[in-house]
Design a protein around this motif. Structure first.
Motif, PDB file in Angstrom:
ATOM      1  N   SER A   1      47.590  44.683  33.645  1.00 52.40           N
ATOM      2  CA  SER A   1      47.883  43.467  34.396  1.00 52.40           C
ATOM      3  C   SER A   1      47.101  43.435  35.705  1.00 52.40           C
ATOM      4  O   SER A   1      46.879  44.472  36.327  1.00 52.40           O
ATOM      5  CB  SER A   1      49.373  43.397  34.719  1.00 52.40           C
ATOM      6  OG  SER A   1      50.112  43.273  33.531  1.00 52.40           O
ATOM      7  N   VAL A   2      46.720  42.233  36.109  1.00 55.78           N
ATOM      8  CA  VAL A   2      46.108  42.060  37.425  1.00 55.78           C
ATOM      9  C   VAL A   2      47.233  41.982  38.454  1.00 55.78           C
ATOM     10  O   VAL A   2      48.345  41.571  38.140  1.00 55.78           O
ATOM     11  CB  VAL A   2      45.205  40.807  37.491  1.00 55.78           C
ATOM     12  CG1 VAL A   2      44.122  40.851  36.442  1.00 55.78           C
ATOM     13  CG2 VAL A   2      45.998  39.530  37.368  1.00 55.78           C
ATOM     14  N   SER A   3      46.926  42.381  39.668  1.00 55.54           N
ATOM     15  CA  SER A   3      47.943  42.332  40.730  1.00 55.54           C
ATOM     16  C   SER A   3      48.062  40.915  41.266  1.00 55.54           C
ATOM     17  O   SER A   3      47.186  40.075  41.065  1.00 55.54           O
ATOM     18  CB  SER A   3      47.559  43.286  41.860  1.00 55.54           C
ATOM     19  OG  SER A   3      46.446  42.763  42.573  1.00 55.54           O
ATOM     20  N   ASN A   4      49.141  40.669  41.967  1.00 55.48           N
ATOM     21  CA  ASN A   4      49.315  39.373  42.619  1.00 55.48           C
ATOM     22  C   ASN A   4      48.222  39.120  43.650  1.00 55.48           C
ATOM     23  O   ASN A   4      47.810  37.983  43.860  1.00 55.48           O
ATOM     24  CB  ASN A   4      50.698  39.275  43.266  1.00 55.48           C
ATOM     25  CG  ASN A   4      51.783  39.130  42.220  1.00 55.48           C
ATOM     26  OD1 ASN A   4      51.553  38.635  41.128  1.00 55.48           O
ATOM     27  ND2 ASN A   4      52.977  39.583  42.550  1.00 55.48           N
ATOM     28  N   SER A   5      47.738  40.189  44.298  1.00 59.67           N
ATOM     29  CA  SER A   5      46.672  40.044  45.291  1.00 59.67           C
ATOM     30  C   SER A   5      45.373  39.578  44.643  1.00 59.67           C
ATOM     31  O   SER A   5      44.679  38.714  45.186  1.00 59.67           O
ATOM     32  CB  SER A   5      46.425  41.363  46.013  1.00 59.67           C
ATOM     33  OG  SER A   5      47.572  41.763  46.700  1.00 59.67           O
ATOM     34  N   LEU A   6      45.033  40.143  43.503  1.00 58.42           N
ATOM     35  CA  LEU A   6      43.820  39.710  42.788  1.00 58.42           C
ATOM     36  C   LEU A   6      43.986  38.277  42.310  1.00 58.42           C
ATOM     37  O   LEU A   6      43.071  37.460  42.421  1.00 58.42           O
ATOM     38  CB  LEU A   6      43.524  40.641  41.611  1.00 58.42           C
ATOM     39  CG  LEU A   6      42.287  40.280  40.787  1.00 58.42           C
ATOM     40  CD1 LEU A   6      41.034  40.243  41.652  1.00 58.42           C
ATOM     41  CD2 LEU A   6      42.112  41.254  39.640  1.00 58.42           C
ATOM     42  N   LYS A   7      45.167  37.966  41.817  1.00 64.54           N
ATOM     43  CA  LYS A   7      45.429  36.604  41.358  1.00 64.54           C
ATOM     44  C   LYS A   7      45.301  35.608  42.512  1.00 64.54           C
ATOM     45  O   LYS A   7      44.738  34.526  42.357  1.00 64.54           O
ATOM     46  CB  LYS A   7      46.831  36.537  40.743  1.00 64.54           C
ATOM     47  CG  LYS A   7      47.054  35.363  39.857  1.00 64.54           C
ATOM     48  CD  LYS A   7      48.382  35.516  39.126  1.00 64.54           C
ATOM     49  CE  LYS A   7      48.509  34.488  38.041  1.00 64.54           C
ATOM     50  NZ  LYS A   7      49.703  34.648  37.252  1.00 64.54           N
ATOM     51  N   LYS A   8      45.773  35.983  43.702  1.00 64.32           N
ATOM     52  CA  LYS A   8      45.684  35.100  44.865  1.00 64.32           C
ATOM     53  C   LYS A   8      44.228  34.848  45.249  1.00 64.32           C
ATOM     54  O   LYS A   8      43.851  33.716  45.551  1.00 64.32           O
ATOM     55  CB  LYS A   8      46.456  35.679  46.045  1.00 64.32           C
ATOM     56  CG  LYS A   8      46.425  34.754  47.260  1.00 64.32           C
ATOM     57  CD  LYS A   8      47.200  35.305  48.411  1.00 64.32           C
ATOM     58  CE  LYS A   8      47.172  34.478  49.659  1.00 64.32           C
ATOM     59  NZ  LYS A   8      46.257  33.402  49.773  1.00 64.32           N
ATOM     60  N   ILE A   9      43.419  35.902  45.246  1.00 66.73           N
ATOM     61  CA  ILE A   9      41.992  35.726  45.558  1.00 66.73           C
ATOM     62  C   ILE A   9      41.359  34.769  44.557  1.00 66.73           C
ATOM     63  O   ILE A   9      40.618  33.865  44.930  1.00 66.73           O
ATOM     64  CB  ILE A   9      41.254  37.086  45.546  1.00 66.73           C
ATOM     65  CG1 ILE A   9      41.697  37.913  46.744  1.00 66.73           C
ATOM     66  CG2 ILE A   9      39.740  36.887  45.555  1.00 66.73           C
ATOM     67  CD1 ILE A   9      41.224  39.335  46.704  1.00 66.73           C
ATOM     68  N   ALA A  10      41.679  34.951  43.287  1.00 61.41           N
ATOM     69  CA  ALA A  10      41.128  34.083  42.249  1.00 61.41           C
ATOM     70  C   ALA A  10      41.598  32.643  42.435  1.00 61.41           C
ATOM     71  O   ALA A  10      40.809  31.703  42.334  1.00 61.41           O
ATOM     72  CB  ALA A  10      41.510  34.613  40.874  1.00 61.41           C
ATOM     73  N   ILE A  11      42.891  32.461  42.720  1.00 63.83           N
ATOM     74  CA  ILE A  11      43.441  31.114  42.923  1.00 63.83           C
ATOM     75  C   ILE A  11      42.767  30.439  44.114  1.00 63.83           C
ATOM     76  O   ILE A  11      42.499  29.237  44.088  1.00 63.83           O
ATOM     77  CB  ILE A  11      44.978  31.175  43.106  1.00 63.83           C
ATOM     78  CG1 ILE A  11      45.634  31.502  41.768  1.00 63.83           C
ATOM     79  CG2 ILE A  11      45.521  29.881  43.675  1.00 63.83           C
ATOM     80  CD1 ILE A  11      47.112  31.836  41.857  1.00 63.83           C
ATOM     81  N   ASP A  12      42.467  31.228  45.157  1.00 68.35           N
ATOM     82  CA  ASP A  12      41.779  30.691  46.333  1.00 68.35           C
ATOM     83  C   ASP A  12      40.304  30.401  46.046  1.00 68.35           C
ATOM     84  O   ASP A  12      39.612  29.845  46.897  1.00 68.35           O
ATOM     85  CB  ASP A  12      41.890  31.661  47.512  1.00 68.35           C
ATOM     86  CG  ASP A  12      43.305  31.758  48.055  1.00 68.35           C
ATOM     87  OD1 ASP A  12      44.130  30.880  47.742  1.00 68.35           O
ATOM     88  OD2 ASP A  12      43.581  32.728  48.788  1.00 68.35           O
ATOM     89  N   ARG A  13      39.852  30.818  44.855  1.00 70.00           N
ATOM     90  CA  ARG A  13      38.476  30.566  44.397  1.00 70.00           C
ATOM     91  C   ARG A  13      37.429  31.126  45.360  1.00 70.00           C
ATOM     92  O   ARG A  13      36.417  30.508  45.645  1.00 70.00           O
ATOM     93  CB  ARG A  13      38.262  29.074  44.166  1.00 70.00           C
ATOM     94  CG  ARG A  13      38.991  28.579  42.948  1.00 70.00           C
ATOM     95  CD  ARG A  13      39.321  27.118  43.036  1.00 70.00           C
ATOM     96  NE  ARG A  13      39.786  26.540  41.781  1.00 70.00           N
ATOM     97  CZ  ARG A  13      40.949  26.779  41.203  1.00 70.00           C
ATOM     98  NH1 ARG A  13      41.761  27.653  41.723  1.00 70.00           N
ATOM     99  NH2 ARG A  13      41.294  26.169  40.091  1.00 70.00           N
TER     100      ARG A  13
END
Length: 182
Positions: free
Chosen positions: A96-108
């Motif tokens: 699983s990816v972490s929430n931090s990685l997901k946030k960076i991705a969401i912020d594009r």
């Protein structure tokens, strides 16, 4: 299949609400696509859809090419997990990816992360013996603007820079065009 004990009615528009507890548990976020399957016995199965998962073979080949051209370990994730990784870190697949990685991705935002920041937030659950020194993160954004996942380049022996960032961004752009969704 596992029973949840949750029963919901279909409204006049044919909609069913998936309870928040299930969405949280299954990491389904607002705007995520859900794939619908039917079984011969009348069951309807909902599955979180990942367009990159269908490109897994291609992603594995792309990871090899990234590794050869940058001398880094490469990973490709969808929004929730690693779908392809370099041979050295093959054990990372499906983590699983972490929430931090997901946030960076969401912020594009594409970014380079060095040792100090990686000690605070590793972004993935790396193998114990993997001494990560530098990480490049590039989000994969569909032509319609939807987040699909990330391309990661990792190094244990040096700090990564603009060259690796540009390569990861190019890979992310290429993968977004391969998905072919609108």
């Amino acid at each position: 299949m596992k029973a949840t004990g949750i029963v919901r009615r279909i409204d006049e528009l044919g909609r069913v609400v998936v309870p928040k507890e299930l969405r949280t548990q299954l990491r389904i976020d607002e705007g995520d696509a859900i794939e619908i399957f039917t079984e011969a016995n009348g069951e309807i199965v909902l599955k979180k859809f990942s367009p990159l998962w269908g490109l897994r073979k291609e992603a594995e080949g792309y990871v090899e090419a990234l590794e050869q051209s940058t001398d880094c370990q490469a990973l490709i994730t969808d929004k929730d997990q690693v779908i392809a990784s370099s041979e050295v870190i093959k054990s990372m697949q499906e983590r699983s990816v972490s929430n931090s990685l997901k946030k960076i991705a969401i912020d594009r935002k594409s970014m380079i992360v060095q040792t100090e920041q990686l000690q605070k937030e590793p972004y993935l659950d790396w193998p114990r013996d993997y001494d990560l020194r530098s990480l490049v993160i590039a989000p994969i954004i569909s032509p319609t603007g939807d987040l699909l996942g990330t391309v990661l380049l990792a190094a244990t022996d040096r700090e990564l820079g603009d060259f690796e960032l540009k390569v990861a961004e190019t890979a992310a752009s290429f993968l977004s065009k391969q998905v072919g969704i609108d």
